[in-house]
Design an enzyme around this catalytic site. Sequence first.
Site, PDB file in Angstrom:
ATOM      1  N   ILE A  11       0.787  -1.376  -0.105  1.00 18.12           N
ATOM      2  CA  ILE A  11      -0.009  -0.018   0.064  1.00 18.12           C
ATOM      3  C   ILE A  11       0.972   1.055   0.183  1.00 18.12           C
ATOM      4  O   ILE A  11       0.737   2.129  -0.661  1.00 18.12           O
ATOM      5  CB  ILE A  11      -0.811  -0.201   1.283  1.00 18.12           C
ATOM      6  CG1 ILE A  11      -1.934  -1.266   0.847  1.00 18.12           C
ATOM      7  CG2 ILE A  11      -1.673   1.309   1.199  1.00 18.12           C
ATOM      8  CD1 ILE A  11      -2.682  -1.473   2.223  1.00 18.12           C
ATOM      9  N   PHE A  71       2.734   3.353   7.392  1.00 17.95           N
ATOM     10  CA  PHE A  71       2.351   2.383   6.695  1.00 17.95           C
ATOM     11  C   PHE A  71       3.139   1.060   7.209  1.00 17.95           C
ATOM     12  O   PHE A  71       3.129  -0.140   6.431  1.00 17.95           O
ATOM     13  CB  PHE A  71       2.487   2.312   5.110  1.00 17.95           C
ATOM     14  CG  PHE A  71       1.572   3.170   4.440  1.00 17.95           C
ATOM     15  CD1 PHE A  71       0.376   3.000   4.278  1.00 17.95           C
ATOM     16  CD2 PHE A  71       2.175   4.534   4.106  1.00 17.95           C
ATOM     17  CE1 PHE A  71      -0.325   3.907   3.555  1.00 17.95           C
ATOM     18  CE2 PHE A  71       1.153   5.557   3.751  1.00 17.95           C
ATOM     19  CZ  PHE A  71       0.024   5.307   3.123  1.00 17.95           C
ATOM     20  N   SER A  75       0.896  -7.175   9.608  1.00 18.63           N
ATOM     21  CA  SER A  75      -0.656  -7.202   9.288  1.00 18.63           C
ATOM     22  C   SER A  75      -0.946  -8.608   8.988  1.00 18.63           C
ATOM     23  O   SER A  75      -2.051  -8.822   8.624  1.00 18.63           O
ATOM     24  CB  SER A  75      -0.851  -6.284   8.112  1.00 18.63           C
ATOM     25  OG  SER A  75       0.059  -6.756   6.727  1.00 18.63           O
ATOM     26  N   ASN A  90       6.582  -3.999  17.124  1.00 16.88           N
ATOM     27  CA  ASN A  90       6.731  -3.098  15.997  1.00 16.88           C
ATOM     28  C   ASN A  90       5.459  -2.064  15.674  1.00 16.88           C
ATOM     29  O   ASN A  90       5.631  -0.952  15.567  1.00 16.88           O
ATOM     30  CB  ASN A  90       6.559  -4.019  14.669  1.00 16.88           C
ATOM     31  CG  ASN A  90       6.720  -3.259  13.349  1.00 16.88           C
ATOM     32  OD1 ASN A  90       7.627  -2.843  13.101  1.00 16.88           O
ATOM     33  ND2 ASN A  90       5.685  -3.208  12.515  1.00 16.88           N
ATOM     34  N   THR A 115      -7.086  -0.216  10.461  1.00 19.37           N
ATOM     35  CA  THR A 115      -7.741  -1.457   9.789  1.00 19.37           C
ATOM     36  C   THR A 115      -9.060  -1.445  10.170  1.00 19.37           C
ATOM     37  O   THR A 115      -9.599  -1.193  11.232  1.00 19.37           O
ATOM     38  CB  THR A 115      -6.856  -2.556  10.120  1.00 19.37           C
ATOM     39  OG1 THR A 115      -7.506  -3.656   9.499  1.00 19.37           O
ATOM     40  CG2 THR A 115      -6.516  -2.761  11.606  1.00 19.37           C
ATOM     41  N   TYR A 139      -3.181  -8.159  15.997  1.00 17.69           N
ATOM     42  CA  TYR A 139      -3.092  -7.244  15.098  1.00 17.69           C
ATOM     43  C   TYR A 139      -4.116  -5.969  15.030  1.00 17.69           C
ATOM     44  O   TYR A 139      -3.652  -4.964  15.170  1.00 17.69           O
ATOM     45  CB  TYR A 139      -3.118  -7.882  13.669  1.00 17.69           C
ATOM     46  CG  TYR A 139      -3.464  -7.082  12.626  1.00 17.69           C
ATOM     47  CD1 TYR A 139      -2.310  -6.099  12.431  1.00 17.69           C
ATOM     48  CD2 TYR A 139      -4.669  -6.954  11.673  1.00 17.69           C
ATOM     49  CE1 TYR A 139      -2.534  -5.106  11.284  1.00 17.69           C
ATOM     50  CE2 TYR A 139      -4.734  -6.003  10.750  1.00 17.69           C
ATOM     51  CZ  TYR A 139      -3.670  -5.067  10.427  1.00 17.69           C
ATOM     52  OH  TYR A 139      -3.915  -4.394   9.463  1.00 17.69           O
ATOM     53  N   GLY A 283     -13.910 -17.944  13.446  1.00 19.74           N
ATOM     54  CA  GLY A 283     -13.786 -16.307  13.444  1.00 19.74           C
ATOM     55  C   GLY A 283     -14.024 -15.410  12.228  1.00 19.74           C
ATOM     56  O   GLY A 283     -14.142 -14.383  12.060  1.00 19.74           O
ATOM     57  N   ASP A 284     -14.496 -16.408  11.109  1.00 22.13           N
ATOM     58  CA  ASP A 284     -14.923 -15.652   9.751  1.00 22.13           C
ATOM     59  C   ASP A 284     -16.257 -15.150   9.878  1.00 22.13           C
ATOM     60  O   ASP A 284     -17.240 -15.990   9.881  1.00 22.13           O
ATOM     61  CB  ASP A 284     -14.614 -16.535   8.602  1.00 22.13           C
ATOM     62  CG  ASP A 284     -13.217 -16.558   8.212  1.00 22.13           C
ATOM     63  OD1 ASP A 284     -12.504 -15.765   8.528  1.00 22.13           O
ATOM     64  OD2 ASP A 284     -13.105 -17.155   7.227  1.00 22.13           O
TER      65      ASP A 284
END
Length: 326
Positions: A11, A71, A75, A90, A115, A139, A283-284
């Site tokens: 990105i 950025f 991720s 990080n 996000t 994350y 978890g979806d």
Amino acid sequence: MILVVGGAGYIGSHLVKELVKTKEVVVLDNLSTGHRWAVDNRAAFVQGDLCSEADLAEVFEKYPIEAVMHFAAFSLVGESVEKPQKYYDNNVAATLTLLRLMRKYNVNHFIFSSTAATYGIPAVDMITENTATNPINPYGRSKLMIEHILADFAASYGLKYVALRYFNAAGAYETAEIGEDHHPETHLIPIVLEHLLGQRESISVFGTDYETTDGTCIRDYIHVTDLAKAHIAALQGLLNGHLNTAVYNLGNGKGYSVKEVIETCEQITGRPANVVYTGRRAGDPAQLVASSEKIFNEIGWKAEMGLQDIISSAWKWHSRTDIQNI
């Protein structure tokens, strides 16, 4: 001059391609996941680490930085569960180092790549900025922590910032100079295209019994160039004084099912896919779609490209015969 940390990544490099058209840019990247070849040659490049005060000080001393765009996060959701310390070191601690150096050098404008993972599994079909944040992995939590830190820094130190929460970035630059190149690749569209190029034996679809039109999960895909333009619009809003602090969703406002994505890839490439249907992944959620009305109403940005544009540009990139030798 604008400092883009993580500007050699997927990105970030697309943002730099657009930003150099109107601004002077310096990229800081340690190349742990990014690529030197992806950085536009009109931008200055410094190989350095976000967690290093010395590397950051070198940039702030050498260049007249007026804003920072961030950025440089890790991720991968699964990796964040397995290695949470890596993500907090990080994504949180290193960002605090950056913010500390910004204060030292009186740089007060910040664009943060956040996000949709900050929302977790929301119980709504259309996610707005007022939807409750409840991240379910390190994350997402690391990104939300930074959003809270930014709000505190704005209240106490006068930081002006925009946090941009986006969903599934996809596609490639229109000339196919740069595109998505992750190792390992975890995103649906490049996985399908790699399969159609003969680089994978099959595609797995996890779950066909969701309460959606065709039983597969629905997600909001946004072209990476649309994302880049949103970041630039937010930056301009900060620099011209229109914005002080803001949090925006970035999405198409339209969801596409897994089956729909695969069928569109087949249509554009003219190649059939070998699809293996299997059970749901834990978890979806059935559907994740973003409302981007707020950013449109406040600074006039909206996504211009749909699924056909996204996949066509990605196919142009992935089907380059020299892609392995870049």
